[in-house]
Design a protein around this motif. Sequence first.
Motif, PDB file in Angstrom:
ATOM      1  N   VAL A 111      15.764  54.384  27.912  1.00  0.00           N
ATOM      2  CA  VAL A 111      14.516  54.805  27.274  1.00  0.00           C
ATOM      3  C   VAL A 111      13.394  53.863  27.671  1.00  0.00           C
ATOM      4  N   ILE A 149      16.506  49.576  25.643  1.00  0.00           N
ATOM      5  CA  ILE A 149      16.894  50.609  24.687  1.00  0.00           C
ATOM      6  C   ILE A 149      17.327  51.819  25.494  1.00  0.00           C
ATOM      7  N   GLU A 163      19.344  55.874  25.165  1.00  0.00           N
ATOM      8  CA  GLU A 163      19.799  56.978  24.330  1.00  0.00           C
ATOM      9  C   GLU A 163      21.315  57.032  24.487  1.00  0.00           C
ATOM     10  N   TRP A 188      19.436  56.013  19.277  1.00  0.00           N
ATOM     11  CA  TRP A 188      19.022  55.000  20.243  1.00  0.00           C
ATOM     12  C   TRP A 188      19.927  53.790  20.092  1.00  0.00           C
ATOM     13  N   ARG A 221      12.561  55.423  14.338  1.00  0.00           N
ATOM     14  CA  ARG A 221      11.699  54.552  15.140  1.00  0.00           C
ATOM     15  C   ARG A 221      11.431  53.243  14.405  1.00  0.00           C
ATOM     16  N   LEU A 229      14.386  50.986  14.702  1.00  0.00           N
ATOM     17  CA  LEU A 229      14.527  50.557  16.090  1.00  0.00           C
ATOM     18  C   LEU A 229      13.530  49.442  16.423  1.00  0.00           C
ATOM     19  N   PHE A 274      15.152  60.094  15.554  1.00  0.00           N
ATOM     20  CA  PHE A 274      15.836  60.559  16.740  1.00  0.00           C
ATOM     21  C   PHE A 274      16.264  62.001  16.506  1.00  0.00           C
ATOM     22  N   GLY A 280      15.184  62.134  22.306  1.00  0.00           N
ATOM     23  CA  GLY A 280      15.220  60.701  22.046  1.00  0.00           C
ATOM     24  C   GLY A 280      14.291  59.891  22.886  1.00  0.00           C
ATOM     25  N   ARG A 281      13.797  60.466  23.977  1.00  0.00           N
ATOM     26  CA  ARG A 281      12.903  59.732  24.863  1.00  0.00           C
ATOM     27  C   ARG A 281      11.519  60.360  24.827  1.00  0.00           C
TER      28      ARG A 281
END
Length: 93
Positions: free
Chosen positions: A15, A24, A26, A33, A56, A59, A85, A90-91
């Motif tokens: 990611v 990071i 996925e 993540w 997020r 993370l 997520f 996820g990206r």
Amino acid sequence: MNSHRESDDSYRQVVVILNESWRIVECNMAVQWILQRAKNKRCGRAWASEGFCRSREALIRLSTGKSGQIEPSARTFLDTLPTRFEQNAGRAG
């Protein structure tokens, strides 16, 4: 060639690179993540998972707490990730 193994340096679902020792990705099941730390191994570099997040906020908190200095562009990128997520999302970008 991109790898499907999360611990590989060439893992295909990276990611963002936070700095030279942290990234990071996925997860390969596309459910979260993963914060990873680089580890040296005999024939290259491997990555060890250090934490798993679906939000997020978590993370960013985990990343800033464990990885030390994060590249400014990587920190900005983290802010563009989805709040949670979502499978196959996820990206960012």
